[in-house]
Each structure stands twice: as C-alpha cells, then as structure tokens.
Design an enzyme around this catalytic site. Structure first.
Site, mmCIF file in Angstrom:
data_model
loop_
_atom_site.group_PDB
_atom_site.id
_atom_site.type_symbol
_atom_site.label_atom_id
_atom_site.label_comp_id
_atom_site.label_asym_id
_atom_site.label_seq_id
_atom_site.Cartn_x
_atom_site.Cartn_y
_atom_site.Cartn_z
ATOM 1 N N ASP A 37 0.860 -1.186 0.000
ATOM 2 C CA ASP A 37 0.000 0.000 0.000
ATOM 3 C C ASP A 37 0.892 1.230 0.000
ATOM 4 O O ASP A 37 2.029 1.173 0.486
ATOM 5 C CB ASP A 37 -0.898 0.005 1.257
ATOM 6 C CG ASP A 37 -2.106 0.911 1.112
ATOM 7 O OD1 ASP A 37 -3.230 0.388 0.944
ATOM 8 O OD2 ASP A 37 -1.939 2.151 1.156
ATOM 9 N N LYS A 42 0.258 1.224 7.263
ATOM 10 C CA LYS A 42 -1.033 0.524 7.324
ATOM 11 C C LYS A 42 -0.846 -0.934 6.892
ATOM 12 O O LYS A 42 -1.324 -1.854 7.563
ATOM 13 C CB LYS A 42 -2.067 1.207 6.434
ATOM 14 C CG LYS A 42 -3.399 0.492 6.427
ATOM 15 C CD LYS A 42 -4.488 1.354 5.840
ATOM 16 C CE LYS A 42 -5.884 0.732 5.816
ATOM 17 N NZ LYS A 42 -6.088 -0.608 6.256
ATOM 18 N N TYR A 68 6.965 -3.457 -4.357
ATOM 19 C CA TYR A 68 6.647 -3.963 -5.698
ATOM 20 C C TYR A 68 7.625 -5.044 -6.183
ATOM 21 O O TYR A 68 7.230 -5.920 -6.953
ATOM 22 C CB TYR A 68 6.554 -2.800 -6.689
ATOM 23 C CG TYR A 68 5.311 -1.973 -6.439
ATOM 24 C CD1 TYR A 68 4.050 -2.532 -6.647
ATOM 25 C CD2 TYR A 68 5.379 -0.685 -5.950
ATOM 26 C CE1 TYR A 68 2.890 -1.824 -6.380
ATOM 27 C CE2 TYR A 68 4.226 0.049 -5.688
ATOM 28 C CZ TYR A 68 2.987 -0.535 -5.902
ATOM 29 O OH TYR A 68 1.848 0.161 -5.633
ATOM 30 N N GLY A 82 -7.062 2.585 -4.750
ATOM 31 C CA GLY A 82 -7.723 3.647 -5.493
ATOM 32 C C GLY A 82 -7.989 4.839 -4.609
ATOM 33 O O GLY A 82 -7.856 4.749 -3.385
ATOM 34 N N GLN A 85 -13.905 9.712 -4.734
ATOM 35 C CA GLN A 85 -14.367 10.959 -5.353
ATOM 36 C C GLN A 85 -14.286 12.136 -4.380
ATOM 37 O O GLN A 85 -14.730 12.022 -3.237
ATOM 38 C CB GLN A 85 -15.822 10.766 -5.794
ATOM 39 C CG GLN A 85 -16.199 11.546 -7.007
ATOM 40 C CD GLN A 85 -17.352 10.864 -7.769
ATOM 41 O OE1 GLN A 85 -17.888 9.848 -7.350
ATOM 42 N NE2 GLN A 85 -17.726 11.454 -8.874
ATOM 43 N N THR A 122 -10.711 -2.544 -8.274
ATOM 44 C CA THR A 122 -10.971 -1.098 -8.163
ATOM 45 C C THR A 122 -12.039 -0.673 -9.173
ATOM 46 O O THR A 122 -12.006 -1.105 -10.331
ATOM 47 C CB THR A 122 -9.652 -0.321 -8.433
ATOM 48 O OG1 THR A 122 -8.655 -0.796 -7.542
ATOM 49 C CG2 THR A 122 -9.850 1.173 -8.258
ATOM 50 N N HIS A 178 -20.183 -3.678 -14.730
ATOM 51 C CA HIS A 178 -20.480 -3.760 -13.295
ATOM 52 C C HIS A 178 -20.974 -2.369 -12.914
ATOM 53 O O HIS A 178 -20.205 -1.489 -12.571
ATOM 54 C CB HIS A 178 -19.221 -4.137 -12.513
ATOM 55 C CG HIS A 178 -19.387 -4.002 -11.030
ATOM 56 N ND1 HIS A 178 -20.321 -4.713 -10.307
ATOM 57 C CD2 HIS A 178 -18.757 -3.212 -10.127
ATOM 58 C CE1 HIS A 178 -20.246 -4.372 -9.034
ATOM 59 N NE2 HIS A 178 -19.309 -3.458 -8.899
HETATM 60 P P1 NAD Z 1 -10.202 2.201 0.707
HETATM 61 O O1 NAD Z 1 -10.109 3.686 0.577
HETATM 62 O O2 NAD Z 1 -10.553 1.602 2.024
HETATM 63 O O3 NAD Z 1 -8.808 1.542 0.240
HETATM 64 C C1 NAD Z 1 -8.041 2.018 -0.809
HETATM 65 C C2 NAD Z 1 -6.579 1.723 -0.491
HETATM 66 O O4 NAD Z 1 -5.795 2.083 -1.622
HETATM 67 C C3 NAD Z 1 -6.044 2.525 0.713
HETATM 68 O O5 NAD Z 1 -5.451 1.662 1.667
HETATM 69 C C4 NAD Z 1 -5.028 3.472 0.073
HETATM 70 O O6 NAD Z 1 -3.945 3.801 0.931
HETATM 71 C C5 NAD Z 1 -4.590 2.647 -1.127
HETATM 72 N N1 NAD Z 1 -3.967 3.461 -2.170
HETATM 73 C C6 NAD Z 1 -4.365 4.670 -2.657
HETATM 74 N N2 NAD Z 1 -3.505 5.100 -3.590
HETATM 75 C C7 NAD Z 1 -2.547 4.151 -3.716
HETATM 76 C C8 NAD Z 1 -1.389 4.030 -4.513
HETATM 77 N N3 NAD Z 1 -1.025 4.978 -5.382
HETATM 78 N N4 NAD Z 1 -0.635 2.921 -4.379
HETATM 79 C C9 NAD Z 1 -0.963 1.947 -3.494
HETATM 80 N N5 NAD Z 1 -2.050 2.016 -2.711
HETATM 81 C C10 NAD Z 1 -2.837 3.105 -2.806
HETATM 82 O O7 NAD Z 1 -11.232 1.737 -0.407
HETATM 83 P P2 NAD Z 1 -12.015 0.328 -0.468
HETATM 84 O O8 NAD Z 1 -13.331 0.451 0.220
HETATM 85 O O9 NAD Z 1 -11.084 -0.749 -0.096
HETATM 86 O O10 NAD Z 1 -12.320 0.234 -2.033
HETATM 87 C C11 NAD Z 1 -11.284 -0.006 -2.944
HETATM 88 C C12 NAD Z 1 -11.830 -0.040 -4.380
HETATM 89 O O11 NAD Z 1 -12.654 -1.201 -4.536
HETATM 90 C C13 NAD Z 1 -12.706 1.168 -4.735
HETATM 91 O O12 NAD Z 1 -12.386 1.578 -6.059
HETATM 92 C C14 NAD Z 1 -14.109 0.602 -4.694
HETATM 93 O O13 NAD Z 1 -15.010 1.307 -5.517
HETATM 94 C C15 NAD Z 1 -13.842 -0.790 -5.230
HETATM 95 N N6 NAD Z 1 -14.932 -1.771 -5.013
HETATM 96 C C16 NAD Z 1 -15.152 -2.639 -6.047
HETATM 97 C C17 NAD Z 1 -16.175 -3.565 -5.969
HETATM 98 C C18 NAD Z 1 -16.398 -4.493 -7.147
HETATM 99 O O14 NAD Z 1 -17.430 -5.167 -7.248
HETATM 100 N N7 NAD Z 1 -15.462 -4.575 -8.073
HETATM 101 C C19 NAD Z 1 -16.983 -3.644 -4.821
HETATM 102 C C20 NAD Z 1 -16.704 -2.763 -3.755
HETATM 103 C C21 NAD Z 1 -15.675 -1.827 -3.872
#
Ligand code: NAD
Length: 317
Positions: A37, A42, A68, A82, A85, A122, A178
């Site tokens: 991350d 974290k 990496y 990710g 917004q 994401t 999706h």
């Molecule tokens: P979150 O904010 O809890 O977690 C995101 C993580 O990404 C954080 O730990 C952050 O530090 C990390 N991050 C940000 N920029 C980064 C970078 N440049 N390099 C490495 N790590 C980085 O969000 P979440 O609730 O875990 O959701 C994550 C994604 O999953 C969102 O895009 C959400 O919309 C998506 N999601 C997808 C589905 C699906 O069906 N595909 C369902 C639910 C959520």
C-alpha cells in the site's frame, strides 16, 4: 505458474483489500501473501493483525508487508487500490486520477518481472481492468476484472430464495458493465436444467416475470443499499476475489462472470465487460458466447458502448 508456492501480492490494503486478505487466510487460499500500500505503515499493521490470527486458522500462510519487487514471482497481483471521489469531482476526473494511481502501481509491478495474472477490483472495474491491460501490455487473458461476479452471486442468492432452491442449483448470470447498464439475460437462466422463464409461464400466479424484473432491479441496487446503510461494501467483493483467485491457483476451469476483453466475441472488440468465462491457471482460458435474444443483445451492446465511450475519454499522456 509455479505449483509449489502459491503466491499472491495485494495492492491496496483498504476495506476491500483486507476483506480479501482475511478471506484468503480463512480459506487457506495461498501460501504467501504480500500486502502493498502507499501507506506502508497501514500494510505493516494489517500484516501483523492477520499474523496474530494465524494460530487460530488452519493455515501456515506467510503474510508480510512488502514492496513492488516482491511481485516478481507472484502468481497473482490483486489490485484494490484507489482514490475516492472528491466533493464536486466528475466521474471522469476521478477516473483520470485513478489512471495515474494505476500507472504508479502497474509500472513497478511489470518492472519487477511479474508474469502472472492481474486481478482488478478497483471501480469502475471494467475500465480499470482495461487500463491495466493497456499499461502493462499483458495478454488480455492475463488481466481479469472482478466484473459481475458479485452481482451474479447476488442474483443466484435471490433466485434461490424466490424459488426456494439451493443457489448452487441456480444457473443464471448478470452480464455487462459492473454498474447501471448491467442486465440479466433471462433466456439463459436455469433452475437445475429447467429454464426460469418456463417455470414462470407454468406457475403464472406465484412465480412470474414481474418477480424476475424485481430481482433484476434488487441485484442492480444492492451495492447502493449497502452503501446507504454502512457507507461501503467489502465482504462480498473480498470473497468474490477469493473465488476467482482459487479458480486461477487451483487451475479449476470454473465459469465465472469476470470482466474480460472481448476480441470478436458477441461481435465486439476492444472492450472489457462482464461475460461468463472459463477461468484457470491461464487466467481467462475462454469466453463463453451465449445465444442471447435480440433484446438481450441490444442491452449488451448498450453496455459495451457506454464502457467504450468512457474508456475513450481517458488521457494516457
Ligand atoms: P479504501 O479507501 O478503504 O482503500 C483504498 C486503499 O488504496 C487505501 O489503503 C489506500 O492507501 C490505497 N492506495 C491509494 N492510492 C494508492 C497508490 N497509489 N498505491 C498503493 N495504494 C494506494 O477503499 P475500499 O473500500 O477498499 O475500495 C477499494 C476499491 O474497490 C474502490 O475503487 C471501490 O469502488 C472498489 N470496489 C469494487 C467492488 C467491485 O465489485 N469490483 C466492490 C466494492 C468496492
């Protein structure tokens, strides 16, 4: 892919990533799990927390926070990183920012020498999978989006409830984006080997097509309902990611509605979209082309058109 040490690198240790990691541990789904991350601290805390639970699981999984370079010999790199917004930000601006986030991830993963399968969660997942394929230059079979896997699980659960049948005996898919333009091709929905539409015709009163329409809407609105109640969704998608991971690592050739790049299937090219695929060690082994009705094909094409328009709006610099 090596068989002796099943290794997964997870990028993004937020709610979705850690739900995946927790389910991976409980299902003993790999031997080595690296957590990466941008917030290294974290990732370290999450690794410690999971490691302290190891003694209560049946697993000997090696779990650690990494970088990496650790992706070099991974079988799968799963990405749930990710940014969210900002107030007043358009969906396309958010997408542009997440494209840059993905560039900062995909480039070092590829430079590490990684040769496995990318699994993307994401959102918007179909577009982010397409971006991953473009940035990595990987074969389309080796870049998979979670697509409509979770939506399909929700559909099977709801149909199981409606018909009072074990969801494992319900064969039905959610296809397309999706998101809002996803749809259920009801002509392809079966309970055991009997078409759902035929059951509805025979049952008339109790189980009918209006019931099917309601279920379609409920599946589509499920994420929004959960977000209203608890701000975000993560357990279901984490488990969907584990399901896909197991299909890959176990060379299962399971049929899952992941997001795959079409290359002539369904008459479409150059679009990532949720379709039933055979998933195994090679990633997407094959896309299954269903015989959709004219109405279902129109819905599918509409979904593909929307995804292509969005993708074409991204600047790759
Ligand atoms: P979150 O904010 O809890 O977690 C995101 C993580 O990404 C954080 O730990 C952050 O530090 C990390 N991050 C940000 N920029 C980064 C970078 N440049 N390099 C490495 N790590 C980085 O969000 P979440 O609730 O875990 O959701 C994550 C994604 O999953 C969102 O895009 C959400 O919309 C998506 N999601 C997808 C589905 C699906 O069906 N595909 C369902 C639910 C959520």
């Amino acid at each position: 892919m090596k068989n002796d040490n099943r290794k997964v690198a997870l990028v993004g240790t937020g709610f979705v990533g850690m739900s995946y990691a927790y389910a991976m541990l409980n299902q003993n789904a790999c031997d080595e799990l690296v957590l990466i991350d941008i917030d290294r601290k974290k990732a370290e805390g999450e690794a410690m927390d999971l490691n302290h639970g190891l003694a209560f699981s049946g697993s000997h999984m090696k779990i650690y926070a990494g970088a990496y370079e650790d992706c070099k010999d991974a079988d799968i790199v799963a990405i749930s990183a990710g940014v969210s917004q900002k107030p007043g930000e358009s969906r396309l601006d958010l997408l542009q920012r997440n494209t840059e986030v993905f560039r900062s991830i995909i480039d070092p993963v590829v430079s590490s020498g990684f040769q496995g399968v990318f699994l993307i969660a994401t959102n918007p997942v179909d577009i982010m999978a397409h971006i991953t394929q473009k940035l990595s230059g990987f074969d389309r079979k080796h870049v998979i989006g979670t697509g409509t896997t979770l939506d399909t699980a929700r559909l099977r659960y709801m149909l199981g409830e409606y018909f009072q049948v074990d969801p494992r005996n319900v064969h039905a898919y959610v296809m397309g984006e999706h998101g809002d333009s996803e749809f259920v091709p009801w002509s392809q929905a079966l309970i055991a080997t009997k078409p759902v539409l035929q059951i509805c015709r025979e049952n008339g009163g109790n189980q009918n097509c209006e019931g099917m329409e309601r279920i379609s809407k409920d599946v589509k609105n499920a994420a929004q309902k959960i977000i209203e109640a608890k701000k975000s969704t993560y357990y279901g998608i984490g488990m969907a990611m584990v399901r896909i991971t197991k299909a890959i690592l176990g060379n299962e050739s399971s049929v899952l509605t992941v997001s795959a790049m079409l290359d002539g299937e369904y008459g479409r090219h150059d679009v990532y979209v949720g379709v039933p695929c055979i998933v195994n060690r090679n990633g997407i082994e094959r896309i299954i082309s269903l015989s959709l009705t004219k109405e279902e094909s129109d819905l599918f094409n509409h979904s593909c058109d929307l995804l292509q328009q969005t993708y074409q709006g991204i600047q790759f610099g």
